[in-house]
Design an enzyme around this catalytic site. Sequence first.
Site, PDB file in Angstrom:
ATOM      1  N   GLY A  64       6.931   4.690 -14.533  1.00  0.00           N
ATOM      2  CA  GLY A  64       7.277   3.679 -13.676  1.00  0.00           C
ATOM      3  C   GLY A  64       6.342   2.488 -14.003  1.00  0.00           C
ATOM      4  N   HIS A  99       0.727  11.893   8.945  1.00  0.00           N
ATOM      5  CA  HIS A  99       0.744  12.772   7.634  1.00  0.00           C
ATOM      6  C   HIS A  99       0.239  11.732   6.535  1.00  0.00           C
ATOM      7  CE1 HIS A  99       1.701  15.331   4.524  1.00  0.00           C
ATOM      8  NE2 HIS A  99       1.918  16.366   5.284  1.00  0.00           N
ATOM      9  N   THR A 150       8.286  -1.750  -1.152  1.00  0.00           N
ATOM     10  CA  THR A 150       8.845  -1.074   0.102  1.00  0.00           C
ATOM     11  C   THR A 150       8.750   0.431   0.024  1.00  0.00           C
ATOM     12  OG1 THR A 150      11.040  -0.928  -0.506  1.00  0.00           O
ATOM     13  CG2 THR A 150       9.908  -3.055   0.915  1.00  0.00           C
ATOM     14  N   ALA A 151       8.752   1.058  -1.145  1.00  0.00           N
ATOM     15  CA  ALA A 151       8.814   2.538  -1.295  1.00  0.00           C
ATOM     16  C   ALA A 151       7.572   3.076  -1.857  1.00  0.00           C
ATOM     17  CB  ALA A 151       9.777   2.671  -2.555  1.00  0.00           C
ATOM     18  N   GLY A 152       6.508   2.416  -2.203  1.00  0.00           N
ATOM     19  CA  GLY A 152       5.141   3.040  -2.572  1.00  0.00           C
ATOM     20  C   GLY A 152       5.144   3.579  -4.024  1.00  0.00           C
ATOM     21  N   HIS A 189       5.478   0.017  -5.370  1.00  0.00           N
ATOM     22  CA  HIS A 189       6.714  -0.573  -5.100  1.00  0.00           C
ATOM     23  C   HIS A 189       6.379  -1.106  -3.536  1.00  0.00           C
ATOM     24  CE1 HIS A 189      10.987  -0.845  -3.797  1.00  0.00           C
ATOM     25  NE2 HIS A 189      11.290  -0.691  -4.929  1.00  0.00           N
TER      26      HIS A 189
END
Length: 259
Positions: free
Chosen positions: A139, A73, A146-148, A144
């Site tokens: 933001g 996905h 690790t979090a994108g 980020h």
Amino acid sequence: MLECVVNVSEGRDRSVIRRIAMAGGACLLDVHSDPHHNRSVLTLAGRGVEAAAQAVATEAVRCIDLRLHVGVHPRLGAVDVVPFVPLAGSSMDDALAARDRFAAWAGDELGVACFLYGPERTLPDVRRHAFTGLAPDTGPPVAHLTAGAICVGARPVLVAYNVWLAAGVDVATARRIAKEIRGPGLRALGLDVGGRAQVSMNLVDPERVTPADAYDAVASRAPVDRAELVGMVPAAVLAAVPTERWAELDLGPDKALPG
């Protein structure tokens, strides 16, 4: 009442999915996980839904490292999509306000870039242009580690619906079908999911293009193995489908949204 359908980029590790789901508390109505998509969809609704969405996002950012993610996905982030949806007694203005509050919070508290979608632009537009022609709305200006990034939206009710083609039907057929059936009320992709062909759809106007319509559009073009509802459907959409077809279409009263 608002619904929030949080899509996170983890569909395999049951312990991680359980921790993320538990953060939703009393607002959690449904969890749908897919190991091939490597994605879980959490349906939240009711009083406190904004706080529940924040708690789910906090836990997902803590638990998921997007650098390790493998799945079919498309995704931008560990917390990939956070749409707010007006249900009975609420309006699109309420959903937009909740969207903007969540994006401001996630940018400040989680340090994750957020892209807004809704009246300004579509989710596919965000996926195509994020960090290239499109800067984050809240933001930091970069993803980020690790979090994108998070796509935070406000939209009407949408039904995510997959139709698996019969064994032996190739993914090229699924892609051709997806291209043929796409339209204003239906988005579709043909995917190879664990070696099987799948037509993955979003019914963006589910009272006009129902799950039965989507299933039949695919089945008229290739043999079908089964259908799969991702999340829940409005009661009005369920009522529009003959009860004798509910089992075939992966529908039922337990999958109907409140209100």
